[in-house]
Write a protein that holds these residues in place. Sequence first.
Motif, PDB file in Angstrom:
ATOM      1  N   ARG A 175       0.564   0.299  -0.520  1.00  0.00           N
ATOM      2  CA  ARG A 175       0.946   1.690  -0.287  1.00  0.00           C
ATOM      3  C   ARG A 175       1.491   1.896   1.119  1.00  0.00           C
ATOM      4  O   ARG A 175       2.299   2.798   1.349  1.00  0.00           O
ATOM      5  CB  ARG A 175      -0.264   2.607  -0.495  1.00  0.00           C
ATOM      6  CG  ARG A 175      -0.783   2.625  -1.926  1.00  0.00           C
ATOM      7  CD  ARG A 175      -1.890   3.640  -2.096  1.00  0.00           C
ATOM      8  NE  ARG A 175      -1.443   4.973  -1.774  1.00  0.00           N
ATOM      9  CZ  ARG A 175      -2.228   6.055  -1.778  1.00  0.00           C
ATOM     10  NH1 ARG A 175      -3.519   5.924  -2.078  1.00  0.00           N
ATOM     11  NH2 ARG A 175      -1.736   7.233  -1.487  1.00  0.00           N
ATOM     12  N   ASP A 176       1.055   1.067   2.061  1.00  0.00           N
ATOM     13  CA  ASP A 176       1.400   1.279   3.469  1.00  0.00           C
ATOM     14  C   ASP A 176       2.255   0.139   4.015  1.00  0.00           C
ATOM     15  O   ASP A 176       2.259  -0.976   3.482  1.00  0.00           O
ATOM     16  CB  ASP A 176       0.115   1.397   4.312  1.00  0.00           C
ATOM     17  CG  ASP A 176      -0.784   2.533   3.847  1.00  0.00           C
ATOM     18  OD1 ASP A 176      -0.243   3.627   3.593  1.00  0.00           O
ATOM     19  OD2 ASP A 176      -2.005   2.311   3.744  1.00  0.00           O
ATOM     20  N   VAL A 180       6.886  -4.771  10.354  1.00  0.00           N
ATOM     21  CA  VAL A 180       8.158  -5.053   9.678  1.00  0.00           C
ATOM     22  C   VAL A 180       7.988  -6.148   8.626  1.00  0.00           C
ATOM     23  O   VAL A 180       8.973  -6.643   8.078  1.00  0.00           O
ATOM     24  CB  VAL A 180       9.237  -5.473  10.693  1.00  0.00           C
ATOM     25  CG1 VAL A 180       9.579  -4.332  11.617  1.00  0.00           C
ATOM     26  CG2 VAL A 180       8.788  -6.695  11.491  1.00  0.00           C
ATOM     27  N   ARG A 181       6.761  -6.519   8.331  1.00  0.00           N
ATOM     28  CA  ARG A 181       6.513  -7.589   7.371  1.00  0.00           C
ATOM     29  C   ARG A 181       6.892  -7.152   5.954  1.00  0.00           C
ATOM     30  O   ARG A 181       6.701  -6.006   5.574  1.00  0.00           O
ATOM     31  CB  ARG A 181       5.045  -8.014   7.394  1.00  0.00           C
ATOM     32  CG  ARG A 181       4.595  -8.628   8.725  1.00  0.00           C
ATOM     33  CD  ARG A 181       3.134  -9.025   8.664  1.00  0.00           C
ATOM     34  NE  ARG A 181       2.686  -9.591   9.928  1.00  0.00           N
ATOM     35  CZ  ARG A 181       2.208  -8.857  10.937  1.00  0.00           C
ATOM     36  NH1 ARG A 181       2.118  -7.539  10.791  1.00  0.00           N
ATOM     37  NH2 ARG A 181       1.836  -9.411  12.063  1.00  0.00           N
ATOM     38  N   ILE A 182       7.397  -8.107   5.188  1.00  0.00           N
ATOM     39  CA  ILE A 182       7.753  -7.868   3.792  1.00  0.00           C
ATOM     40  C   ILE A 182       6.524  -7.988   2.889  1.00  0.00           C
ATOM     41  O   ILE A 182       6.439  -7.345   1.849  1.00  0.00           O
ATOM     42  CB  ILE A 182       8.847  -8.859   3.332  1.00  0.00           C
ATOM     43  CG1 ILE A 182      10.112  -8.674   4.179  1.00  0.00           C
ATOM     44  CG2 ILE A 182       9.175  -8.678   1.858  1.00  0.00           C
ATOM     45  CD1 ILE A 182      10.774  -7.326   3.996  1.00  0.00           C
ATOM     46  N   THR A 183       5.574  -8.844   3.298  1.00  0.00           N
ATOM     47  CA  THR A 183       4.361  -9.039   2.499  1.00  0.00           C
ATOM     48  C   THR A 183       3.128  -8.754   3.344  1.00  0.00           C
ATOM     49  O   THR A 183       3.178  -8.798   4.580  1.00  0.00           O
ATOM     50  CB  THR A 183       4.277 -10.475   1.956  1.00  0.00           C
ATOM     51  OG1 THR A 183       4.201 -11.393   3.057  1.00  0.00           O
ATOM     52  CG2 THR A 183       5.475 -10.805   1.090  1.00  0.00           C
ATOM     53  N   THR A 184       2.020  -8.491   2.663  1.00  0.00           N
ATOM     54  CA  THR A 184       0.736  -8.256   3.325  1.00  0.00           C
ATOM     55  C   THR A 184      -0.375  -8.648   2.357  1.00  0.00           C
ATOM     56  O   THR A 184      -0.096  -9.038   1.216  1.00  0.00           O
ATOM     57  CB  THR A 184       0.603  -6.771   3.736  1.00  0.00           C
ATOM     58  OG1 THR A 184      -0.587  -6.615   4.520  1.00  0.00           O
ATOM     59  CG2 THR A 184       0.534  -5.866   2.511  1.00  0.00           C
ATOM     60  N   THR A 185      -1.603  -8.566   2.797  1.00  0.00           N
ATOM     61  CA  THR A 185      -2.742  -8.835   1.923  1.00  0.00           C
ATOM     62  C   THR A 185      -3.661  -7.617   1.907  1.00  0.00           C
ATOM     63  O   THR A 185      -3.839  -6.950   2.926  1.00  0.00           O
ATOM     64  CB  THR A 185      -3.536 -10.066   2.399  1.00  0.00           C
ATOM     65  OG1 THR A 185      -3.905  -9.896   3.783  1.00  0.00           O
ATOM     66  CG2 THR A 185      -2.711 -11.332   2.262  1.00  0.00           C
ATOM     67  N   LYS A 190      -5.543 -10.275  -1.873  1.00  0.00           N
ATOM     68  CA  LYS A 190      -4.406 -10.410  -2.779  1.00  0.00           C
ATOM     69  C   LYS A 190      -3.109 -10.181  -2.021  1.00  0.00           C
ATOM     70  O   LYS A 190      -2.986  -9.241  -1.235  1.00  0.00           O
ATOM     71  CB  LYS A 190      -4.524  -9.407  -3.924  1.00  0.00           C
ATOM     72  CG  LYS A 190      -3.399  -9.509  -4.943  1.00  0.00           C
ATOM     73  CD  LYS A 190      -3.572  -8.470  -6.042  1.00  0.00           C
ATOM     74  CE  LYS A 190      -2.439  -8.532  -7.055  1.00  0.00           C
ATOM     75  NZ  LYS A 190      -2.580  -7.492  -8.104  1.00  0.00           N
ATOM     76  N   ARG A 191      -2.124 -11.037  -2.264  1.00  0.00           N
ATOM     77  CA  ARG A 191      -0.818 -10.915  -1.604  1.00  0.00           C
ATOM     78  C   ARG A 191       0.014  -9.839  -2.279  1.00  0.00           C
ATOM     79  O   ARG A 191       0.204  -9.854  -3.496  1.00  0.00           O
ATOM     80  CB  ARG A 191      -0.083 -12.250  -1.671  1.00  0.00           C
ATOM     81  CG  ARG A 191       1.298 -12.259  -1.063  1.00  0.00           C
ATOM     82  CD  ARG A 191       1.291 -12.133   0.439  1.00  0.00           C
ATOM     83  NE  ARG A 191       0.640 -13.257   1.090  1.00  0.00           N
ATOM     84  CZ  ARG A 191       0.565 -13.398   2.403  1.00  0.00           C
ATOM     85  NH1 ARG A 191       1.079 -12.455   3.195  1.00  0.00           N
ATOM     86  NH2 ARG A 191      -0.054 -14.437   2.930  1.00  0.00           N
ATOM     87  N   LEU A 192       0.494  -8.877  -1.470  1.00  0.00           N
ATOM     88  CA  LEU A 192       1.313  -7.775  -1.973  1.00  0.00           C
ATOM     89  C   LEU A 192       2.577  -7.653  -1.130  1.00  0.00           C
ATOM     90  O   LEU A 192       2.605  -8.055   0.039  1.00  0.00           O
ATOM     91  CB  LEU A 192       0.541  -6.447  -1.913  1.00  0.00           C
ATOM     92  CG  LEU A 192      -0.761  -6.339  -2.703  1.00  0.00           C
ATOM     93  CD1 LEU A 192      -1.465  -5.034  -2.349  1.00  0.00           C
ATOM     94  CD2 LEU A 192      -0.494  -6.418  -4.198  1.00  0.00           C
ATOM     95  N   PHE A 193       3.613  -7.083  -1.728  1.00  0.00           N
ATOM     96  CA  PHE A 193       4.808  -6.738  -0.968  1.00  0.00           C
ATOM     97  C   PHE A 193       4.622  -5.348  -0.362  1.00  0.00           C
ATOM     98  O   PHE A 193       3.959  -4.487  -0.955  1.00  0.00           O
ATOM     99  CB  PHE A 193       6.050  -6.765  -1.861  1.00  0.00           C
ATOM    100  CG  PHE A 193       6.502  -8.144  -2.221  1.00  0.00           C
ATOM    101  CD1 PHE A 193       7.369  -8.832  -1.386  1.00  0.00           C
ATOM    102  CD2 PHE A 193       6.058  -8.769  -3.379  1.00  0.00           C
ATOM    103  CE1 PHE A 193       7.788 -10.122  -1.709  1.00  0.00           C
ATOM    104  CE2 PHE A 193       6.459 -10.050  -3.706  1.00  0.00           C
ATOM    105  CZ  PHE A 193       7.330 -10.731  -2.863  1.00  0.00           C
ATOM    106  N   THR A 194       5.205  -5.150   0.806  1.00  0.00           N
ATOM    107  CA  THR A 194       5.120  -3.844   1.460  1.00  0.00           C
ATOM    108  C   THR A 194       6.335  -2.993   1.088  1.00  0.00           C
ATOM    109  O   THR A 194       7.345  -3.525   0.589  1.00  0.00           O
ATOM    110  CB  THR A 194       5.070  -3.999   2.994  1.00  0.00           C
ATOM    111  OG1 THR A 194       6.348  -4.461   3.450  1.00  0.00           O
ATOM    112  CG2 THR A 194       3.991  -4.986   3.412  1.00  0.00           C
ATOM    113  N   PRO A 195       6.289  -1.678   1.335  1.00  0.00           N
ATOM    114  CA  PRO A 195       7.460  -0.828   1.071  1.00  0.00           C
ATOM    115  C   PRO A 195       8.697  -1.252   1.847  1.00  0.00           C
ATOM    116  O   PRO A 195       9.808  -0.846   1.514  1.00  0.00           O
ATOM    117  CB  PRO A 195       6.985   0.559   1.505  1.00  0.00           C
ATOM    118  CG  PRO A 195       5.498   0.513   1.383  1.00  0.00           C
ATOM    119  CD  PRO A 195       5.110  -0.898   1.749  1.00  0.00           C
ATOM    120  N   MET A 196       8.511  -2.106   2.892  1.00  0.00           N
ATOM    121  CA  MET A 196       9.655  -2.562   3.674  1.00  0.00           C
ATOM    122  C   MET A 196      10.647  -3.324   2.810  1.00  0.00           C
ATOM    123  O   MET A 196      11.854  -3.296   3.061  1.00  0.00           O
ATOM    124  CB  MET A 196       9.180  -3.436   4.838  1.00  0.00           C
ATOM    125  CG  MET A 196      10.273  -3.836   5.821  1.00  0.00           C
ATOM    126  SD  MET A 196      11.044  -2.398   6.628  1.00  0.00           S
ATOM    127  CE  MET A 196       9.720  -1.924   7.750  1.00  0.00           C
TER     128      MET A 196
END
Length: 335
Positions: A175-176, A180-185, A190-196
């Motif tokens: 959600r957040d 500037v990262r494309i992915t986060t945990t 769990k590995r998720l993509f960011t809104p970026m």
Amino acid sequence: MHVTPLVWGITLVVMVAVLLADLLIIGRRPHEPSLKESTIWVSIYVALALLFGLGLWFTSGATFAGEFYAGWLTEYSLSVDNLFVFVIIMSRFMVPRHLQQEVLLVGIILALVMRGAFIAAGSALISQFSWVFYIFGAFLVYTAINFVRQGEPDEEEFKENIIIRWVRRAVPFSRDFDGVRITTTDSAGKRLFTPMLIVMIAIGTTDLIFALDSIPAIFGVTKEPYLVFTANVFALMGLRQLYFLLGGLLDRLVYLNLGLAVVLAFIGVKLVLEALADNNLPFINGGEHISWAPHIPIWLSLTVILGTLILATIASLIKSSRDKRKGRELTTVGS
């Protein structure tokens, strides 16, 4: 215009060095540029473009310098129009203000890559098929008509394209933002993509659309690949700082789209006239050149482009000032 491989090489090295310097500045200190900082950088980039044109004047003559200036002004104006869409994208996806510099720089790099590819393809087509100017001219006139019909882009009218909609369905997102990262945990690891990721796709597809408009426009004022390339690069340089410098002023440029419509229509007609003068299509005038088709000199093109953009800017500021004054008067009467 003869440009040696050495000159091309030096130009490319200098352009890459400027972009790398921009990257290092942002990477070292991510921030929202102040008005003073943005003004200084925009002034530097504009001065570099003007000096480059003067250098062309002394080394290659006034004609090529005029073609560069006309191309640079056209591309710069289209880039400013591009900023309207960038503002909408930033607002729509709620990109934090301090991250917008990085997004803009990525957008500029993508635009350079796409325009470079289109310039190479356009140069190859023009060298082989002069009738391509008919297509370029018709496309620019069509684009000008759309500019008049649609007006300035509005956030409520912004629609996510098919690529963005597919990515939203196919990819898990957080959600957040995470810088500037494309992915986060997430908290569970769990590995998720960011809104970026969505923002980058939106910026990239926007660059693609604007490249389709800008390349025929620049070939309408010069057919020299070196001038086409350098005019595009100088038009994109400083666009990041211009975004923060203009700020709310973008909303006041209400007639910019009309001005751009006039410029694109003028260049479109110019291209068609040049295609007619050099015609070799057998179903037009029996494949013979059309003698009555006039050649529009570069000084006239530059005058029309510059004059139209100045008039559009002045008219926009006058209208915005009047609307603001009327708004204050209505507020006073209502209270």
